[in-house]
Motif scaffolding. Structure first.
Motif, PDB file in Angstrom:
ATOM      1  N   ILE A   1       7.687  -8.592  -6.209  1.00  0.00           N
ATOM      2  CA  ILE A   1       7.723  -7.647  -7.327  1.00  0.00           C
ATOM      3  C   ILE A   1       6.494  -6.737  -7.332  1.00  0.00           C
ATOM      4  N   VAL A   2       5.305  -7.338  -7.155  1.00  0.00           N
ATOM      5  CA  VAL A   2       4.061  -6.556  -7.174  1.00  0.00           C
ATOM      6  C   VAL A   2       4.060  -5.502  -6.075  1.00  0.00           C
ATOM      7  N   ASN A   3       4.467  -5.879  -4.860  1.00  0.00           N
ATOM      8  CA  ASN A   3       4.371  -4.953  -3.736  1.00  0.00           C
ATOM      9  C   ASN A   3       5.490  -3.914  -3.721  1.00  0.00           C
ATOM     10  N   ILE A   4       6.646  -4.224  -4.284  1.00  0.00           N
ATOM     11  CA  ILE A   4       7.663  -3.176  -4.447  1.00  0.00           C
ATOM     12  C   ILE A   4       7.115  -2.095  -5.390  1.00  0.00           C
ATOM     13  N   GLY A   5       6.476  -2.543  -6.485  1.00  0.00           N
ATOM     14  CA  GLY A   5       5.875  -1.595  -7.416  1.00  0.00           C
ATOM     15  C   GLY A   5       4.787  -0.756  -6.766  1.00  0.00           C
ATOM     16  N   LEU A   6       3.917  -1.390  -5.970  1.00  0.00           N
ATOM     17  CA  LEU A   6       2.842  -0.660  -5.292  1.00  0.00           C
ATOM     18  C   LEU A   6       3.381   0.293  -4.238  1.00  0.00           C
ATOM     19  N   PHE A   7       4.450  -0.110  -3.542  1.00  0.00           N
ATOM     20  CA  PHE A   7       5.034   0.755  -2.507  1.00  0.00           C
ATOM     21  C   PHE A   7       5.614   2.019  -3.128  1.00  0.00           C
ATOM     22  N   VAL A   8       6.326   1.869  -4.229  1.00  0.00           N
ATOM     23  CA  VAL A   8       6.869   3.030  -4.944  1.00  0.00           C
ATOM     24  C   VAL A   8       5.733   3.921  -5.442  1.00  0.00           C
ATOM     25  N   TYR A   9       4.668   3.286  -5.934  1.00  0.00           N
ATOM     26  CA  TYR A   9       3.505   4.025  -6.424  1.00  0.00           C
ATOM     27  C   TYR A   9       2.868   4.851  -5.302  1.00  0.00           C
ATOM     28  N   LEU A  10       2.739   4.264  -4.111  1.00  0.00           N
ATOM     29  CA  LEU A  10       2.151   4.981  -2.971  1.00  0.00           C
ATOM     30  C   LEU A  10       3.029   6.133  -2.505  1.00  0.00           C
ATOM     31  N   LEU A  11       4.346   5.948  -2.578  1.00  0.00           N
ATOM     32  CA  LEU A  11       5.257   7.019  -2.157  1.00  0.00           C
ATOM     33  C   LEU A  11       5.212   8.198  -3.119  1.00  0.00           C
ATOM     34  N   LYS A  12       5.062   7.918  -4.407  1.00  0.00           N
ATOM     35  CA  LYS A  12       5.105   8.993  -5.409  1.00  0.00           C
ATOM     36  C   LYS A  12       3.748   9.636  -5.650  1.00  0.00           C
ATOM     37  N   SER A  13       2.673   8.870  -5.518  1.00  0.00           N
ATOM     38  CA  SER A  13       1.345   9.425  -5.808  1.00  0.00           C
ATOM     39  C   SER A  13       0.836  10.229  -4.622  1.00  0.00           C
ATOM     40  N   LYS A  14      -0.056  11.161  -4.922  1.00  0.00           N
ATOM     41  CA  LYS A  14      -0.666  11.998  -3.890  1.00  0.00           C
ATOM     42  C   LYS A  14      -2.137  11.632  -3.775  1.00  0.00           C
ATOM     43  N   ILE A  15      -2.387  10.474  -3.160  1.00  0.00           N
ATOM     44  CA  ILE A  15      -3.754  10.015  -2.976  1.00  0.00           C
ATOM     45  C   ILE A  15      -4.395  10.822  -1.857  1.00  0.00           C
ATOM     46  N   PRO A  16      -5.541  11.469  -2.108  1.00  0.00           N
ATOM     47  CA  PRO A  16      -6.186  12.260  -1.052  1.00  0.00           C
ATOM     48  C   PRO A  16      -6.774  11.384   0.027  1.00  0.00           C
ATOM     49  N   LEU A  17      -6.190  11.426   1.204  1.00  0.00           N
ATOM     50  CA  LEU A  17      -6.668  10.640   2.342  1.00  0.00           C
ATOM     51  C   LEU A  17      -7.047  11.576   3.472  1.00  0.00           C
ATOM     52  N   ARG A  18      -8.046  11.165   4.248  1.00  0.00           N
ATOM     53  CA  ARG A  18      -8.369  11.910   5.454  1.00  0.00           C
ATOM     54  C   ARG A  18      -7.439  11.448   6.563  1.00  0.00           C
ATOM     55  N   GLU A  19      -6.349  12.143   6.702  1.00  0.00           N
ATOM     56  CA  GLU A  19      -5.324  11.701   7.641  1.00  0.00           C
ATOM     57  C   GLU A  19      -5.790  11.941   9.071  1.00  0.00           C
ATOM     58  N   MET A  20      -6.245  10.892   9.732  1.00  0.00           N
ATOM     59  CA  MET A  20      -6.703  11.019  11.099  1.00  0.00           C
ATOM     60  C   MET A  20      -6.406   9.750  11.876  1.00  0.00           C
ATOM     61  N   LYS A  21      -6.308   9.904  13.191  1.00  0.00           N
ATOM     62  CA  LYS A  21      -6.067   8.771  14.058  1.00  0.00           C
ATOM     63  C   LYS A  21      -7.331   8.486  14.848  1.00  0.00           C
ATOM     64  N   SER A  22      -7.501   7.239  15.238  1.00  0.00           N
ATOM     65  CA  SER A  22      -8.660   6.883  16.050  1.00  0.00           C
ATOM     66  C   SER A  22      -8.484   7.447  17.437  1.00  0.00           C
TER      67      SER A  22
END
Length: 427
Positions: free
Chosen positions: A405-426
């Protein structure tokens, strides 16, 4: 004649330029070699400290019992250790930011020495509780993480932090086995003597091999030495874009599974019907999985996927682990579930540490790592109470349902929110 002089002058300039270029190349190679050496030393210090820590964890229940401490008292002892680590994590991080990683690692190793010294003379219950006090500054793993964040580029950071999983796995396997063998063959206090000597060696390694300032001069920013214990300065980091959101995911995604692992010693006996030997084998199995996944798999994934993708993947896998735990009936089921469980824990821990240290100024990475290091002590502190209620009232499957239950909620939250990340690969 002037033509010859011009040619000679031109040749001299070219030779000087070539020598300067060679010197610069040697300097760059030398600097890179020193960085690698310092990172390897950080890995060594973390491995030794974790080995001694797991060694005492295996011995502590027997030492407490020999002193007449009952199960309730032992629970208080574990909670004391967790609270001290919880409080000390952010303070240790602030100390590392203000006084450098060398001073922080020396503080951690010296605290470990004091910890094992007090433990080795614990002939009464009050002394045993007193021996927990130095744990407030025992943070070798965050110290090693601080060294790595200072010496790696943002694109290399996740891979380098992931390799600390090898240190963790080695610590679990060797520490658990060593504690059992030494206490059985030579006496209950012998592991504490080994831990004392080992931490003194670790302190010497930090003093000799770590420079005064691990961070490159170009990256070092002189800041005003404010109070190390300032709560306002610690909480200030949570206001940076994306920090609070990612930290919430870090703290809650693995919490139900963490509660299960805290209760595992009881669950292994009551639910799986295992004896102490079987539990030891499972711990070693966990250690091997940790080494393989965090040391090898996570690093490879960071070369091909962005950190945002891996963050969402770890939460999704955690949800799947929750479903598996809710259906789990035998120890063999648990051995299968352990593979994605270790993968999710390793990926989430490495990626969130990498994201959060990039989200704050380089002068605050130690404090941020200290805050991150407080997640596990927090789980250990509240775990016995919450985990005990869940297990007694609702059974083992309740941990799985809560995880799902907790992680389904967090997964939906991550999909909908626009968290500013430095999108880069190593690279």
């Amino acid at each position: 004649m002037s033509t010859m002089n011009a040619k000679a002058s031109s040749g001299g300039e070219e030779e000087a330029l070539g020598m300067r270029s060679d010197t610069l190349g040697e300097s760059v190679c030398s600097g890179e070699g020193k960085r690698r050496q310092m990172i390897l030393v950080a890995y060594l210090i973390a491995t030794l400290e974790l080995t001694f820590l797991f060694m005492q964890m295996g011995v502590m229940p027997y030492l407490a019992k020999s002193l007449g401490l009952d199960l309730v008292g032992f629970g208080y002892l574990q909670t004391t250790f967790g609270v001290l680590q919880l409080v000390g994590g952010p303070i240790f991080g602030r100390f590392a930011d203000q006084f450098g990683t060398r001073a922080a690692l020396i503080l951690s190793c010296a605290s470990g020495s004091a910890f094992f010294l007090l433990m080795s003379i614990s002939t009464s219950i009050p002394l045993l509780f007193l021996s927990r006090l130095p744990a407030v500054f025992m943070h070798g793993l965050p110290g090693a993480q601080k060294v790595i964040t200072d010496l790696t580029t943002p694109s290399q950071r996740a891979d380098a932090l992931g390799k600390l999983g090898l240190c963790f796995g080695i610590g679990i396997i060797i520490g658990s086995a060593l504690g059992g063998v030494l206490s059985t063959k030579f006496g209950i206090f012998v592991p504490t003597y080994i831990g004392l000597v080992g931490n003194l060696i670790n302190t010497t390694i930090a003093m000799v091999w770590m420079p005064l300032q691990a961070k490159p001069k170009s990256d070092h920013r002189v800041t005003e030495h404010s109070n190390v214990f300032s709560i306002r300065e610690i909480l200030r980091l949570m206001k940076f874009p994306g920090v609070m959101e990612v930290f919430i995911v870090k703290a809650f995604a693995g919490l139900p599974a963490g509660l299960f692992l805290i209760m595992f010693s009881i669950i292994s006996m009551d639910f799986f019907g295992l004896e102490a030997v079987g539990s030891g084998y499972l711990m070693s199995y966990f250690g091997v999985l940790q080494m393989v996944v965090q040391g090898l798999v996570v690093g490879k994934l960071t070369n091909h996927c962005t950190e945002g993708t891996l963050l969402r993947l770890s939460v999704f896998v955690f949800a799947g682990v929750g479903l598996g735990m809710s259906l789990m009936r035998t120890v063999w089921h648990y051995c299968i579930i352990a593979v994605p469980l270790v993968f999710a824990f390793s990926t989430l821990g490495t990626i969130t540490d990498s994201i959060l240290t990039k989200a704050v100024p380089s002068s605050d990475t130690g404090t941020m790592l200290g805050i991150c290091a407080s997640v596990q002590p927090l789980t250990r502190t509240v775990g016995p109470t919450i985990g005990g209620v869940l297990y007694k009232q609702f059974g083992v499957s309740s941990f799985g349902y809560l995880q799902l239950i907790v992680n389904i909620g967090l997964f939906v939250y991550l999909l909908k929110s626009k968290i500013p990340l430095r999108e880069m690969k190593s690279k």
